[in-house]
Write a protein that holds these residues in place. Sequence first.
Motif, PDB file in Angstrom:
ATOM      1  N   ARG A 101       0.828  -1.211   0.000  1.00 56.00           N
ATOM      2  CA  ARG A 101       0.000   0.000   0.000  1.00 56.00           C
ATOM      3  C   ARG A 101       0.861   1.260   0.000  1.00 56.00           C
ATOM      4  NH1 ARG A 101      -5.003  -1.450   4.068  1.00 56.00           N
ATOM      5  NH2 ARG A 101      -5.679  -3.274   2.899  1.00 56.00           N
ATOM      6  N   ALA A 102       2.061   1.179   0.582  1.00 52.76           N
ATOM      7  CA  ALA A 102       2.957   2.336   0.566  1.00 52.76           C
ATOM      8  C   ALA A 102       3.354   2.674  -0.867  1.00 52.76           C
ATOM      9  CB  ALA A 102       4.197   2.045   1.413  1.00 52.76           C
ATOM     10  N   VAL A 103       3.659   1.651  -1.657  1.00 52.06           N
ATOM     11  CA  VAL A 103       3.978   1.868  -3.079  1.00 52.06           C
ATOM     12  C   VAL A 103       2.749   2.405  -3.791  1.00 52.06           C
ATOM     13  CG1 VAL A 103       4.656   0.740  -5.235  1.00 52.06           C
ATOM     14  CG2 VAL A 103       5.718   0.041  -3.084  1.00 52.06           C
ATOM     15  N   HIS A 104       1.607   1.865  -3.440  1.00 50.68           N
ATOM     16  CA  HIS A 104       0.353   2.272  -4.070  1.00 50.68           C
ATOM     17  C   HIS A 104       0.058   3.757  -3.849  1.00 50.68           C
ATOM     18  CE1 HIS A 104      -3.867   2.369  -5.086  1.00 50.68           C
ATOM     19  NE2 HIS A 104      -4.098   2.851  -3.894  1.00 50.68           N
ATOM     20  N   TYR A 105       0.220   4.222  -2.622  1.00 52.16           N
ATOM     21  CA  TYR A 105      -0.089   5.626  -2.341  1.00 52.16           C
ATOM     22  C   TYR A 105       0.958   6.572  -2.918  1.00 52.16           C
ATOM     23  CZ  TYR A 105      -4.051   4.350   0.504  1.00 52.16           C
ATOM     24  OH  TYR A 105      -5.266   3.875   0.915  1.00 52.16           O
ATOM     25  N   ALA A 106       2.150   6.078  -3.226  1.00 48.09           N
ATOM     26  CA  ALA A 106       3.168   6.907  -3.870  1.00 48.09           C
ATOM     27  C   ALA A 106       2.997   6.930  -5.384  1.00 48.09           C
ATOM     28  CB  ALA A 106       4.561   6.391  -3.515  1.00 48.09           C
ATOM     29  N   SER A 107       2.180   6.041  -5.904  1.00 47.95           N
ATOM     30  CA  SER A 107       2.000   5.905  -7.348  1.00 47.95           C
ATOM     31  C   SER A 107       1.046   6.972  -7.901  1.00 47.95           C
ATOM     32  CB  SER A 107       1.443   4.517  -7.661  1.00 47.95           C
ATOM     33  OG  SER A 107       1.043   4.425  -9.009  1.00 47.95           O
ATOM     34  N   HIS A 108       1.483   7.629  -8.947  1.00 44.84           N
ATOM     35  CA  HIS A 108       0.597   8.603  -9.592  1.00 44.84           C
ATOM     36  C   HIS A 108      -0.560   7.905 -10.308  1.00 44.84           C
ATOM     37  CE1 HIS A 108       3.414   7.388 -12.726  1.00 44.84           C
ATOM     38  NE2 HIS A 108       2.480   7.714 -13.582  1.00 44.84           N
ATOM     39  N   ASP A 109      -0.356   6.646 -10.703  1.00 46.80           N
ATOM     40  CA  ASP A 109      -1.408   5.902 -11.391  1.00 46.80           C
ATOM     41  C   ASP A 109      -2.638   5.703 -10.506  1.00 46.80           C
ATOM     42  OD1 ASP A 109       0.186   5.722 -13.586  1.00 46.80           O
ATOM     43  OD2 ASP A 109       0.748   3.631 -13.285  1.00 46.80           O
ATOM     44  N   ARG A 110      -2.440   5.565  -9.198  1.00 41.45           N
ATOM     45  CA  ARG A 110      -3.558   5.379  -8.274  1.00 41.45           C
ATOM     46  C   ARG A 110      -4.514   6.557  -8.342  1.00 41.45           C
ATOM     47  NH1 ARG A 110      -6.798   7.042  -4.633  1.00 41.45           N
ATOM     48  NH2 ARG A 110      -6.813   6.418  -2.491  1.00 41.45           N
ATOM     49  N   TYR A 111      -3.978   7.755  -8.310  1.00 48.25           N
ATOM     50  CA  TYR A 111      -4.812   8.957  -8.306  1.00 48.25           C
ATOM     51  C   TYR A 111      -5.414   9.198  -9.682  1.00 48.25           C
ATOM     52  CZ  TYR A 111      -2.483   9.344  -3.893  1.00 48.25           C
ATOM     53  OH  TYR A 111      -2.005   9.053  -2.652  1.00 48.25           O
ATOM     54  N   PHE A 112      -4.697   8.821 -10.731  1.00 47.43           N
ATOM     55  CA  PHE A 112      -5.219   8.971 -12.083  1.00 47.43           C
ATOM     56  C   PHE A 112      -6.402   8.029 -12.315  1.00 47.43           C
ATOM     57  CE2 PHE A 112      -5.087   8.022 -16.684  1.00 47.43           C
ATOM     58  CZ  PHE A 112      -5.395   9.282 -17.147  1.00 47.43           C
ATOM     59  N   VAL A 113      -6.288   6.776 -11.871  1.00 47.58           N
ATOM     60  CA  VAL A 113      -7.378   5.808 -12.030  1.00 47.58           C
ATOM     61  C   VAL A 113      -8.595   6.247 -11.222  1.00 47.58           C
ATOM     62  CG1 VAL A 113      -8.078   3.432 -11.514  1.00 47.58           C
ATOM     63  CG2 VAL A 113      -5.897   3.872 -12.627  1.00 47.58           C
ATOM     64  N   GLU A 114      -8.363   6.719 -10.002  1.00 46.66           N
ATOM     65  CA  GLU A 114      -9.478   7.207  -9.182  1.00 46.66           C
ATOM     66  C   GLU A 114     -10.154   8.395  -9.856  1.00 46.66           C
ATOM     67  OE1 GLU A 114     -10.422   8.400  -4.567  1.00 46.66           O
ATOM     68  OE2 GLU A 114      -8.388   8.660  -5.306  1.00 46.66           O
ATOM     69  N   LEU A 115      -9.372   9.285 -10.416  1.00 48.82           N
ATOM     70  CA  LEU A 115      -9.925  10.452 -11.102  1.00 48.82           C
ATOM     71  C   LEU A 115     -10.744  10.038 -12.323  1.00 48.82           C
ATOM     72  CD1 LEU A 115      -9.983  13.548 -11.080  1.00 48.82           C
ATOM     73  CD2 LEU A 115      -7.925  13.504 -12.467  1.00 48.82           C
ATOM     74  N   LEU A 116     -10.256   9.063 -13.088  1.00 46.80           N
ATOM     75  CA  LEU A 116     -11.024   8.568 -14.234  1.00 46.80           C
ATOM     76  C   LEU A 116     -12.344   7.949 -13.794  1.00 46.80           C
ATOM     77  CD1 LEU A 116      -8.312   6.889 -16.484  1.00 46.80           C
ATOM     78  CD2 LEU A 116      -9.592   8.961 -16.950  1.00 46.80           C
ATOM     79  N   PHE A 117     -12.307   7.177 -12.720  1.00 47.39           N
ATOM     80  CA  PHE A 117     -13.520   6.548 -12.195  1.00 47.39           C
ATOM     81  C   PHE A 117     -14.528   7.609 -11.772  1.00 47.39           C
ATOM     82  CE2 PHE A 117     -16.180   4.385  -9.099  1.00 47.39           C
ATOM     83  CZ  PHE A 117     -16.385   3.149  -9.684  1.00 47.39           C
ATOM     84  N   LEU A 118     -14.064   8.621 -11.046  1.00 46.88           N
ATOM     85  CA  LEU A 118     -14.965   9.679 -10.591  1.00 46.88           C
ATOM     86  C   LEU A 118     -15.524  10.492 -11.750  1.00 46.88           C
ATOM     87  CD1 LEU A 118     -13.100  10.916  -7.420  1.00 46.88           C
ATOM     88  CD2 LEU A 118     -15.229   9.622  -7.525  1.00 46.88           C
ATOM     89  N   GLU A 119     -14.713  10.743 -12.759  1.00 44.97           N
ATOM     90  CA  GLU A 119     -15.207  11.469 -13.935  1.00 44.97           C
ATOM     91  C   GLU A 119     -16.304  10.683 -14.642  1.00 44.97           C
ATOM     92  OE1 GLU A 119     -14.739  14.527 -15.362  1.00 44.97           O
ATOM     93  OE2 GLU A 119     -13.723  14.970 -13.487  1.00 44.97           O
ATOM     94  N   GLU A 120     -16.129   9.378 -14.734  1.00 46.02           N
ATOM     95  CA  GLU A 120     -17.153   8.542 -15.353  1.00 46.02           C
ATOM     96  C   GLU A 120     -18.437   8.556 -14.533  1.00 46.02           C
ATOM     97  OE1 GLU A 120     -18.878   6.136 -18.156  1.00 46.02           O
ATOM     98  OE2 GLU A 120     -16.927   7.074 -18.286  1.00 46.02           O
ATOM     99  N   VAL A 121     -18.297   8.498 -13.220  1.00 46.92           N
ATOM    100  CA  VAL A 121     -19.458   8.463 -12.330  1.00 46.92           C
ATOM    101  C   VAL A 121     -20.253   9.768 -12.399  1.00 46.92           C
ATOM    102  CG1 VAL A 121     -20.115   8.438  -9.888  1.00 46.92           C
ATOM    103  CG2 VAL A 121     -18.507   6.756 -10.770  1.00 46.92           C
TER     104      VAL A 121
END
Length: 134
Positions: free
Chosen positions: A34-54
Amino acid sequence: DEQTAQLAALCIALVFGLFSGVHPTITQMQPPLRAVHYASHDRYFVELLFLEEVTHMSEAFRMPPSFYASPSSSVLAQLLAYGYLVLDVSLYWNNHFIRWLDIATLIAIGLAARALAFFCLVQVNQAALCRDST
């Protein structure tokens, strides 16, 4: 070495892509990952794409899980299953705090990565920069 730098950049991009939170989801990851996950820019980009779709979906999809025969039909349940940050008002009204938080986080990670790259460039080439041209 130029080839080593390219290989390191490729490896970092691959690791960040693997831990973007799509599969495995954040809740399924072990705590060290999870530490790698929260440092990853891809995590926030995927969340942003999901929210934009919603935000473009009908409000029928954005109701709480208790409104559906199958709770997994709710977008809120999907966000919780993926482990994304959920502020209940952001899904039901036009308060897009999470969207702006993701954008600010992406900008901050980008600036930090640029600063780190510049620092590494200066440190690696310090001998070459201080050399006499004679």
